[in-house]
Design an enzyme around this catalytic site. Structure first.
Site, short mmCIF file in Angstrom:
data_model
loop_
_atom_site.label_atom_id
_atom_site.label_comp_id
_atom_site.label_asym_id
_atom_site.label_seq_id
_atom_site.Cartn_x
_atom_site.Cartn_y
_atom_site.Cartn_z
N ASP A 23 -3.63 44.74 6.21
CA ASP A 23 -3.40 43.70 5.85
C ASP A 23 -4.27 42.61 7.10
OD1 ASP A 23 -2.17 41.59 4.55
OD2 ASP A 23 -1.00 41.67 6.46
N ASP A 25 -4.20 38.87 6.52
CA ASP A 25 -2.78 37.57 7.33
C ASP A 25 -1.77 38.07 8.52
OD1 ASP A 25 -4.38 35.74 6.90
OD2 ASP A 25 -3.37 34.92 4.97
N ASP A 218 2.42 44.05 7.24
CA ASP A 218 3.54 42.70 7.73
C ASP A 218 4.68 42.53 6.43
OD1 ASP A 218 1.05 40.65 7.02
OD2 ASP A 218 2.52 39.72 8.64
MG LIG Z 1 0.60 39.59 5.78
#
Ligand SMILES: [Mg+2]
Length: 278
Positions: A23, A25, A218
């Site tokens: 991922d 961001d 996340d």
């Molecule tokens: Mg993220």
């Protein structure tokens, strides 16, 4: 050949059959300044061993293309939450696979649902300036965010009851509604796990050996990807940390690229050592 089409040569012998999906961001990119500096040691090791580093993100191809250029990344990539996969075909040209519904299909369904009386405003209904205003992006970045292949973010303007009916109507059209922070995302039946299964087969075929799939994320939209990876690495979230149903899951001590580096570096060093027989 444009940057979007530039890709690694994939038919070469691979000494270390490892594929990393990440991922962006809050995971590889710092949540606040978008820097990857804290991960530079691991990024150098990945480059040295020519390991595919596949961005698996909710961003659009136009946004990812810009980031791949900035980060000197030539690996395949996955956009719009698993809804659009980009990989090199036999000639090395980047090809797009949309495993769920196409953007055209989604817009047609939305146009019908609007006629049926549902109230919402999607990116396709907005100008670049309007997207910039509702997202906080610059007008240039808003333009990139509007170049979509397979998902439509929208602002809901109806009641909670109408939202439930809207969701049911989307399900009838084989679409689903993913709740984001500010926006709802209308998309086909794909998620970020699609990238793991597709590229596991893809590299297995090209390398003639089963790759080890590492994934890092996340957010709630990363859970599906982490659950099907061989080595799932959870990066602590900005507000809460996700839980993943995979006994191999490891959670980093730090957010963003610092946590990314902390867990991935020793894991790669160990796997490389095992594969190189040293
Ligand atoms: Mg993220």
């Amino acid at each position: 050949m444009s940057d979007a089409q530039k890709s690694d040569s994939i038919n070469t012998a691979q000494q270390v059959p490892i594929v990393i999906l990440t991922d962006l961001d809050g995971t590889l990119l710092d949540h606040h300044n978008y820097s990857t500096t804290a991960a530079k040691e691991t990024l150098a090791l990945i480059k040295e061993h020519k390991l595919p580093l596949i961005f698996n993100t909710s961003k659009t191809q136009a946004e990812v293309t810009q980031l791949r250029r900035q980060l000197d990344n030539t690996s395949p990539y996955v956009c719009e939450n698993g809804s659009a996969l980009y990989y090199p075909d036999e000639t090395g040209q980047m090809t797009c696979l949309v495993p769920g519904a196409s953007y055209d299909t989604i817009l047609k369904v939305l146009s019908q649902l609007r006629k049926d009386g549902f109230h919402f405003r999607g990116f396709n209904d907005m100008t670049d300036t309007e997207v910039a205003a509702v997202t906080g992006l610059s007008t240039d970045d808003a333009y990139l965010a509007k170049q979509r292949a397979a998902t439509e973010p929208l602002l809901w303007q109806g009641s909670v009851e109408e939202l439930a009916a809207f969701q049911a109507a989307l399900t009838d059209h084989n679409l689903r509604l993913l709740e984001g922070g500010r926006f709802y995302h209308v998309m086909g039946r794909a998620d970020k796990a699609e990238g793991v299964s597709f590229f596991r087969d893809f590299y297995h075929k090209h390398w003639q050996s089963e790759p080890t799939m590492i994934a890092l994320g996340d957010g709630g939209n990363d859970v599906a990807m982490l659950e099907v990876a061989d080595f799932p690495i959870i990066i602590p979230g900005d507000k809460r940390t996700i839980t993943v149903n995979n006994t191999n899951a490891v959670t980093a001590d730090f957010k963003g690229p610092k946590g990314w580096n902390q867990i991935l570096l020793p894991l790669l060093q160990q796997l490389i050592k095992e594969n190189c027989g040293g």
